[in-house]
Design a protein around this motif. Structure first.
Motif, PDB file in Angstrom:
ATOM      1  N   ASN A 205       0.876  -1.271   0.025  1.00  0.00           N
ATOM      2  CA  ASN A 205      -0.160   0.053   0.059  1.00  0.00           C
ATOM      3  C   ASN A 205       0.982   1.382   0.025  1.00  0.00           C
ATOM      4  O   ASN A 205       0.371   2.397  -0.559  1.00  0.00           O
ATOM      5  CB  ASN A 205      -0.955  -0.187   1.237  1.00  0.00           C
ATOM      6  N   VAL A 208       2.016   3.916  -3.147  1.00  0.00           N
ATOM      7  CA  VAL A 208       1.152   4.926  -3.639  1.00  0.00           C
ATOM      8  C   VAL A 208       2.109   6.247  -3.318  1.00  0.00           C
ATOM      9  O   VAL A 208       1.717   7.465  -3.904  1.00  0.00           O
ATOM     10  CB  VAL A 208      -0.356   4.971  -3.348  1.00  0.00           C
ATOM     11  N   VAL A 286      -0.558  11.525  -3.163  1.00  0.00           N
ATOM     12  CA  VAL A 286       0.218  10.389  -3.778  1.00  0.00           C
ATOM     13  C   VAL A 286       1.387  10.987  -4.700  1.00  0.00           C
ATOM     14  O   VAL A 286       1.308  12.070  -5.090  1.00  0.00           O
ATOM     15  CB  VAL A 286      -0.909   9.244  -4.402  1.00  0.00           C
ATOM     16  N   VAL A 291      -0.503   8.085  -9.994  1.00  0.00           N
ATOM     17  CA  VAL A 291      -1.646   8.361 -10.876  1.00  0.00           C
ATOM     18  C   VAL A 291      -1.720   8.282 -12.268  1.00  0.00           C
ATOM     19  O   VAL A 291      -2.554   7.737 -12.889  1.00  0.00           O
ATOM     20  CB  VAL A 291      -2.086   9.986 -10.394  1.00  0.00           C
ATOM     21  N   ILE A 298      -6.471   7.678  -6.742  1.00  0.00           N
ATOM     22  CA  ILE A 298      -6.448   6.636  -5.675  1.00  0.00           C
ATOM     23  C   ILE A 298      -7.512   7.147  -4.677  1.00  0.00           C
ATOM     24  O   ILE A 298      -7.563   8.090  -4.144  1.00  0.00           O
ATOM     25  CB  ILE A 298      -5.068   7.046  -5.114  1.00  0.00           C
ATOM     26  N   VAL A 302      -6.564   3.218   1.003  1.00  0.00           N
ATOM     27  CA  VAL A 302      -5.682   2.500   0.064  1.00  0.00           C
ATOM     28  C   VAL A 302      -5.372   1.192   0.036  1.00  0.00           C
ATOM     29  O   VAL A 302      -5.409   0.492   1.327  1.00  0.00           O
ATOM     30  CB  VAL A 302      -4.252   3.189   0.214  1.00  0.00           C
ATOM     31  N   LEU A 304      -3.918  -1.854  -1.976  1.00  0.00           N
ATOM     32  CA  LEU A 304      -3.240  -2.405  -3.407  1.00  0.00           C
ATOM     33  C   LEU A 304      -3.179  -3.889  -3.136  1.00  0.00           C
ATOM     34  O   LEU A 304      -2.859  -4.221  -2.121  1.00  0.00           O
ATOM     35  CB  LEU A 304      -1.876  -1.703  -3.751  1.00  0.00           C
ATOM     36  N   LEU A 360      -5.807  -1.804  -7.940  1.00  0.00           N
ATOM     37  CA  LEU A 360      -6.500  -1.094  -6.658  1.00  0.00           C
ATOM     38  C   LEU A 360      -7.832  -1.841  -6.289  1.00  0.00           C
ATOM     39  O   LEU A 360      -8.491  -2.259  -7.344  1.00  0.00           O
ATOM     40  CB  LEU A 360      -6.961   0.343  -7.352  1.00  0.00           C
TER      41      LEU A 360
END
Length: 361
Positions: A205, A208, A286, A291, A298, A302, A304, A360
């Motif tokens: 995570n 980001v 981020v 992005v 995002i 968060v 991931l 994501l």
């Protein structure tokens, strides 16, 4: 401007400490167990003065952050005498002055070693992890910094300042297990330091954020460094049977690989540690390129997750091939410059492979 200047000062600080620590460490090794090394006293004295100058970089960042509200002069005074980072810098300045005199007067290697160790302790005292849990953070960061600069310093000395490759086999006989020990200490202490900043569950995570990106790149860059360490610690011994073989360029390649790790470490030291990922995203945002890479904003919380993707699999295959080609370039007696280029390619392609394998949730 400071976003470029401060990471540069961190990088140079690592290099200067490595040069000095490597020089003093090799003074404790008998001449028949190391190559012939020449490094001028003027250069060593310049390195000591450089440490005073470049360790001021992080203080400059703090002064710039707080200086707008109460004035630069008052902020500088406050940072120097009330912040741990300022007290540590003052200690480094005093020790550096004494070390400069010790080198100039060619005093005992023990005095120089003690002064350098006190400077390393000051670096550990000023570290972020020491402010979170003093003894554990201070000890782990100090040990980590000392192990890194010892390993890198000796490599820099024998690769860039040795006059020939005499006694190379005897040097490798003790340096290889020493380097392995340093690697183990670096890995263990590095994990401890990282866990102070990032929960292991939030490691992905954190990608980001700029901090998470840099720590990922640092970890990836360690892999080709291990490849060079394997070449110089094990494979070089077999090639030494060839009279024309010169191991020095390959040790230079390993030292350049260490500098790449130092580069990411220098940037890492200037970024805000993400103790809480979501809170850091809210306050600082981020990483811009994340992005652009994902193509979508995002969202919080968060979350991931690593997934298998065609692009990621292809990138990992190429990454493995680049790693193999580093060894092939050694066996085929190609220039070590090619191996360094392959190492950089490995870092880039592995990073892109991981980034294209993140989804994501």
């Amino acid at each position: 401007m400071l976003n470029v200047l401060v990471p540069l000062t961190e990088l140079i600080t690592y290099i200067l400490f490595s040069i000095l620590i490597g020089h003093v460490a090799l003074r404790f090794v008998s001449p028949e167990k190391k190559p012939s090394i020449y490094i001028s006293r003027r250069f060593l004295l310049s390195c000591v003065l450089g440490i005073i100058l470049f360790t001021f970089g992080p203080l400059l960042q703090v002064v710039a952050y707080f200086g707008g509200s109460v004035g630069v002069a008052q902020t500088l005074f406050s940072v120097l005498f009330t912040f741990e980072i300022g007290k540590a810098w003052i200690a480094i300045v005093w020790c550096s002055i004494l070390l400069w005199l010790a080198i100039y007067l060619e005093s005992s290697k023990y005095i120089q070693a003690i002064l350098l160790f006190l400077m390393v302790l000051s670096i550990g005292y000023a570290s972020h992890v020491a402010s979170l849990s003093f003894w554990t953070g201070f000890t782990s960061h100090t040990v980590h910094f000392l192990a890194v600069t010892l390993w890198a310093g000796i490599l820099i000395q024998v690769s860039w300042f040795s006059k020939d490759s005499t006694n190379w086999d005897r040097f490798l006989r003790w340096f290889t297990p020493f380097a392995v020990s340093c690697m183990i200490v670096i890995l263990i202490s590095g994990v401890i330091v990282m866990l102070f900043v990032i929960n292991i569950k939030d490691y992905i995570n954190a990608w980001v954020l700029p901090y998470g990106q840099m720590i990922l790149l640092k970890h990836i860059s360690i892999i080709p460094l291990f490849a060079f360490a394997c070449i110089n610690g094990i494979l070089v011994r077999k090639m030494r049977k060839i009279p024309t073989f010169n191991p020095q360029p390959w040790v230079k390649a390993e030292s350049v690989s260490i500098l790449i790790v130092f580069f990411f470490t220098g940037i890492l030291g200037t970024l805000s540690p993400p103790h809480d990922i979501d809170q850091t995203v809210r306050s600082e945002g981020v990483a811009n390129w994340i992005v652009n890479l994902f193509g979508i904003p995002i969202k919080m919380p968060v979350n991931l997750e690593l997934i298998s993707s065609f692009q990621g699999i292809v990138a990992f295959i190429f990454g493995v091939l680049f790693l193999i080609m580093i060894f092939l370039s050694f066996y085929k007696k190609k220039t070590p410059v090619l191996a360094v280029f392959l190492a950089i390619c490995f870092i880039i392609i592995t990073y892109l492979g991981l980034m294209t394998s993140v989804a994501l949730e």
